[in-house]
Write an enzyme that holds these catalytic residues in place. Sequence first.
Site, PDB file in Angstrom:
ATOM      1  CG  MET A 139      43.425  50.674  33.287  1.00 53.05           C
ATOM      2  SD  MET A 139      42.237  49.685  33.993  1.00 53.05           S
ATOM      3  CE  MET A 139      42.903  49.342  35.682  1.00 53.05           C
ATOM      4  CG  ASP A 142      39.889  42.401  36.213  1.00 48.93           C
ATOM      5  OD1 ASP A 142      39.986  43.499  35.278  1.00 48.93           O
ATOM      6  OD2 ASP A 142      39.323  42.608  37.372  1.00 48.93           O
ATOM      7  CG  MET A 194      45.549  40.434  35.801  1.00 49.96           C
ATOM      8  SD  MET A 194      45.722  40.629  37.465  1.00 49.96           S
ATOM      9  CE  MET A 194      44.342  41.836  37.480  1.00 49.96           C
ATOM     10  CG  MET A 233      44.882  44.325  32.606  1.00 47.12           C
ATOM     11  SD  MET A 233      44.407  44.129  34.261  1.00 47.12           S
ATOM     12  CE  MET A 233      43.337  43.121  34.220  1.00 47.12           C
ATOM     13  CG  ASP A 288      38.927  48.182  36.212  1.00 41.96           C
ATOM     14  OD1 ASP A 288      38.832  48.025  37.311  1.00 41.96           O
ATOM     15  OD2 ASP A 288      39.479  47.519  35.386  1.00 41.96           O
ATOM     16  CG  HIS A 313      35.647  43.927  34.681  1.00 41.48           C
ATOM     17  ND1 HIS A 313      35.424  44.661  33.353  1.00 41.48           N
ATOM     18  CD2 HIS A 313      36.780  44.063  35.186  1.00 41.48           C
ATOM     19  CE1 HIS A 313      37.106  45.272  33.430  1.00 41.48           C
ATOM     20  NE2 HIS A 313      37.650  44.652  34.633  1.00 41.48           N
ATOM     21  CB  SER A 318      36.099  43.352  38.604  1.00 40.02           C
ATOM     22  OG  SER A 318      37.142  42.519  39.039  1.00 40.02           O
ATOM     23  CG  HIS A 353      40.685  44.942  32.015  1.00 39.43           C
ATOM     24  ND1 HIS A 353      40.661  45.627  32.997  1.00 39.43           N
ATOM     25  CD2 HIS A 353      41.773  45.421  31.001  1.00 39.43           C
ATOM     26  CE1 HIS A 353      41.761  46.392  33.191  1.00 39.43           C
ATOM     27  NE2 HIS A 353      42.406  46.295  31.780  1.00 39.43           N
TER      28      HIS A 353
HETATM   29  C1  DX5 Z   1      42.874  45.595  38.256  1.00 36.31           C
HETATM   30  C2  DX5 Z   1      41.550  45.375  37.583  1.00 36.31           C
HETATM   31  C3  DX5 Z   1      40.305  45.774  38.278  1.00 36.31           C
HETATM   32  C4  DX5 Z   1      40.257  45.370  39.668  1.00 36.31           C
HETATM   33  C5  DX5 Z   1      39.526  46.497  40.287  1.00 36.31           C
HETATM   34  O1  DX5 Z   1      44.085  45.616  37.272  1.00 36.31           O
HETATM   35  O2  DX5 Z   1      41.622  45.850  36.392  1.00 36.31           O
HETATM   36  O3  DX5 Z   1      39.325  45.484  37.573  1.00 36.31           O
HETATM   37  O4  DX5 Z   1      39.662  44.274  39.740  1.00 36.31           O
HETATM   38  O5  DX5 Z   1      39.522  46.301  41.598  1.00 36.31           O
HETATM   39  P1  DX5 Z   1      39.055  47.501  43.015  1.00 36.31           P
HETATM   40  O6  DX5 Z   1      37.502  47.859  42.429  1.00 36.31           O
HETATM   41  O7  DX5 Z   1      38.887  46.943  43.995  1.00 36.31           O
HETATM   42  O8  DX5 Z   1      39.959  48.618  42.599  1.00 36.31           O
HETATM   43 ZN    ZN Z   2      39.626  45.402  34.915  1.00 32.27          ZN
END
Ligand code: DX5
Ligand code: ZN
Length: 225
Positions: A139, A37, A39, A70, A177, A35, A10, A68
């Site tokens: 998650m 992310d 948000m 969110m 994740d 990956h 990620s 991903h």
């Molecule tokens: C959090 C993300 C993850 C995050 C994981 O909302 O979906 O992908 O980047 O980070 P680590 O691997 O550091 O927990």
């Molecule tokens: Zn993620």
Amino acid sequence: MKKKYILSPSILSADFLNLKSEIDTVSKYGADWIHVDVMDGHFVPNLSMGPFIVEHLKKITDKTIDVHLMLDNPDEFIPSFAKAGADVLTVHVEASVHLHRTISLIKSFGLKAGVAINPSTNVAALEEILPFIDLILVMTINPGFSGQKYIPEMTQKIKKVRALIDNNNPDIELQVDGGINQNTIDDVLKAGANNIVAASAIFKHPVGIKQGIEVFKTAFEEFSK
Ligand code: DX5
Ligand code: ZN
């Protein structure tokens, strides 16, 4: 059980001033997917990146771009991410009232469709959508930030999802994740995950990205035997 293991670093923890070199490095040492992310500050208490990042990544890598989402209203943004070049789009079951419609929209662009569930969401929420999806993302933290601690109770949940997949649609990827690192990787693989997302354990590994990736690749080899 599906045995092909996939590592999806990620970029949330990457050095954005040197994103190209970070992508080149993870690719060189064996990343399978990248990956991304996304948000919105509503569904999760943080803001991150939009389709333009995907568009730029496509110019510098041929790795599968695993996005991903969110977001509260994923349908609004699915066309932009498809146009930008996403290969896999994963939406949250908690954010989509008409999940089948959302999945159909993703599929209409010829992309792989994934469904993510938060730690507090019951596995039963996945049952009716199983025939239509390519990936389930369990998650193992509450989404929003990298660097959080793995919630140990999620190991049981991964096992439940593995059983659901094996009994219904064995081609589905089981992605995990959140807080996956050298201390938790064995547990999630043992529980049946085959697709691993990691941000801080790779990009913020105290020695380097190479060593961060090696932890996962070594575990994959062990579990492939
Ligand atoms: C959090 C993300 C993850 C995050 C994981 O909302 O979906 O992908 O980047 O980070 P680590 O691997 O550091 O927990
Ligand atoms: Zn993620």
